[in-house]
Design a protein around this motif. Structure first.
Motif, mmCIF file in Angstrom:
data_model
loop_
_atom_site.group_PDB
_atom_site.id
_atom_site.type_symbol
_atom_site.label_atom_id
_atom_site.label_comp_id
_atom_site.label_asym_id
_atom_site.label_seq_id
_atom_site.Cartn_x
_atom_site.Cartn_y
_atom_site.Cartn_z
ATOM 1 N N UNK A 92 32.077 52.820 38.045
ATOM 2 C CA UNK A 92 31.569 54.117 37.597
ATOM 3 C C UNK A 92 32.622 55.201 37.764
ATOM 4 N N UNK A 93 33.330 55.157 38.863
ATOM 5 C CA UNK A 93 34.416 56.120 39.109
ATOM 6 C C UNK A 93 35.467 56.022 38.002
ATOM 7 N N UNK A 94 35.851 54.810 37.652
ATOM 8 C CA UNK A 94 36.864 54.638 36.606
ATOM 9 C C UNK A 94 36.372 55.152 35.256
ATOM 10 N N UNK A 95 35.110 54.881 34.946
ATOM 11 C CA UNK A 95 34.566 55.266 33.643
ATOM 12 C C UNK A 95 34.287 56.762 33.572
ATOM 13 N N UNK A 96 33.597 57.271 34.574
ATOM 14 C CA UNK A 96 33.114 58.655 34.495
ATOM 15 C C UNK A 96 34.111 59.696 34.994
ATOM 16 N N UNK A 102 36.987 51.051 28.595
ATOM 17 C CA UNK A 102 36.258 49.907 29.144
ATOM 18 C C UNK A 102 37.113 48.656 29.290
ATOM 19 N N UNK A 103 38.057 48.440 28.388
ATOM 20 C CA UNK A 103 38.922 47.262 28.528
ATOM 21 C C UNK A 103 39.757 47.346 29.802
ATOM 22 N N UNK A 104 40.244 48.531 30.116
ATOM 23 C CA UNK A 104 41.024 48.710 31.347
ATOM 24 C C UNK A 104 40.137 48.583 32.580
ATOM 25 N N UNK A 105 38.908 49.040 32.476
ATOM 26 C CA UNK A 105 37.962 48.896 33.592
ATOM 27 C C UNK A 105 37.670 47.415 33.816
ATOM 28 N N UNK A 106 37.451 46.680 32.740
ATOM 29 C CA UNK A 106 37.232 45.225 32.858
ATOM 30 C C UNK A 106 38.438 44.556 33.513
ATOM 31 N N UNK A 107 39.636 44.924 33.067
ATOM 32 C CA UNK A 107 40.861 44.358 33.631
ATOM 33 C C UNK A 107 40.907 44.612 35.138
ATOM 34 N N UNK A 108 40.625 45.842 35.534
ATOM 35 C CA UNK A 108 40.652 46.196 36.951
ATOM 36 C C UNK A 108 39.666 45.347 37.743
ATOM 37 N N UNK A 109 38.433 45.275 37.277
ATOM 38 C CA UNK A 109 37.412 44.509 37.997
ATOM 39 C C UNK A 109 37.720 43.011 38.005
ATOM 40 N N UNK A 110 38.271 42.498 36.927
ATOM 41 C CA UNK A 110 38.638 41.075 36.894
ATOM 42 C C UNK A 110 39.716 40.765 37.929
ATOM 43 N N UNK A 111 40.721 41.637 38.046
ATOM 44 C CA UNK A 111 41.783 41.411 39.034
ATOM 45 C C UNK A 111 41.229 41.518 40.458
ATOM 46 N N UNK A 112 40.385 42.511 40.692
ATOM 47 C CA UNK A 112 39.784 42.678 42.021
ATOM 48 C C UNK A 112 38.946 41.445 42.360
ATOM 49 N N UNK A 113 38.169 40.984 41.389
ATOM 50 C CA UNK A 113 37.345 39.796 41.601
ATOM 51 C C UNK A 113 38.226 38.581 41.904
ATOM 52 N N UNK A 182 24.661 52.366 36.106
ATOM 53 C CA UNK A 182 25.720 53.363 36.139
ATOM 54 C C UNK A 182 25.133 54.606 36.770
ATOM 55 N N UNK A 183 25.912 55.226 37.631
ATOM 56 C CA UNK A 183 25.415 56.404 38.338
ATOM 57 C C UNK A 183 25.001 57.507 37.373
ATOM 58 N N UNK A 184 23.976 58.244 37.767
ATOM 59 C CA UNK A 184 23.552 59.405 36.998
ATOM 60 C C UNK A 184 24.540 60.536 37.244
ATOM 61 N N UNK A 189 28.018 63.688 40.781
ATOM 62 C CA UNK A 189 28.330 64.974 41.417
ATOM 63 C C UNK A 189 28.372 64.816 42.929
ATOM 64 N N UNK A 190 27.427 64.046 43.467
ATOM 65 C CA UNK A 190 27.405 63.798 44.903
ATOM 66 C C UNK A 190 28.657 63.026 45.324
ATOM 67 N N UNK A 191 29.036 62.028 44.550
ATOM 68 C CA UNK A 191 30.231 61.242 44.840
ATOM 69 C C UNK A 191 31.479 62.121 44.820
ATOM 70 N N UNK A 192 31.598 62.942 43.798
ATOM 71 C CA UNK A 192 32.773 63.805 43.668
ATOM 72 C C UNK A 192 32.816 64.822 44.801
ATOM 73 N N UNK A 193 31.663 65.364 45.178
ATOM 74 C CA UNK A 193 31.653 66.364 46.252
ATOM 75 C C UNK A 193 32.038 65.744 47.589
#
Length: 196
Positions: A92-96, A102-113, A182-184, A189-193
């Motif tokens: 969610x952080x990467x997307x929002x 999304x392809x880069x987000x998938x790449x990131x999560x695949x490598x982490x996994x 996905x976070x609302x 806003x709570x995460x960013x704060x």
């Protein structure tokens, strides 16, 4: 003298790095202000030495893992306690927030996994990633939910045999919608704060 940033740095071995009589230059090593990140750096070495991936490819993996592990550190989350919910938070952080495609987000999560699967297979983690067929689990673990879930994949090879692997369950779907919650805007806003 190298200045170590809280975001970590990646350094590389030189041709003086010899393993089993073979030089291995350019193996990435992740260093934090308090020292070498052994788990990540061992994984990078494994990818080059055992899996024979190119140094350039492994450097890209290292950059991705460094960003993720720094994110873990910002939230005071040890790498070996990460679960699907935290991976969803990263996604969610990467997307929002970072507005990564999304392809880069998938790449990131695949490598982490892949890193977590390696950690499980190399016994740095035990029963943390759900990569076990049910029949291979001890009886008391058969109905336990793993912190990081996985789905088995099977692919037929030209030789006729079947390759088995594991897939991360929190990857965003191809298209515009993520695979899981996905976070609302309020949650973001709570995460960013809390980052400030």
């Amino acid at each position: 003298m190298i200045r170590l940033l809280p975001t970590g740095i990646i350094v590389h071995t030189t041709s003086e790095c010899v393993i089993g009589g073979v030089p291995y230059p350019e193996i990435p090593t992740l260093i934090w202000p308090e020292g070498v990140d052994e788990a990540a750096s061992d994984w990078f070495r494994y990818l080059i030495k055992t899996k024979a991936l190119s140094a350039t490819t492994v450097h890209q993996y290292a950059k991705n893992i460094r960003h993720f592990l720094f994110y873990c550190r910002r939230f005071k989350r040890k790498w070996d306690t990460v679960d699907d919910q935290f991976l969803i938070q990263w996604r969610t952080y990467l997307i929002r927030v970072r507005e990564i495609d999304l392809n880069s987000v998938r790449y990131s999560l695949e490598r982490i996994f892949e890193f977590y699967v390696w950690a499980e297979q190399s016994k740095r983690l035990r029963y943390h990633v759900g990569i076990y067929p049910q029949r291979e689990l001890p009886a008391k673990r058969r109905f336990v939910t793993f912190p990081i879930d996985a789905h088995i994949t099977r692919r037929s090879r030209k030789s006729g045999d079947v390759a088995t692997g594991w897939r991360c369950t929190v990857l965003p779907k191809r298209g515009s919608r993520p695979a899981r919650h996905t976070m609302t805007d309020e949650e973001m806003d709570l995460l960013i704060s809390t980052e400030k």
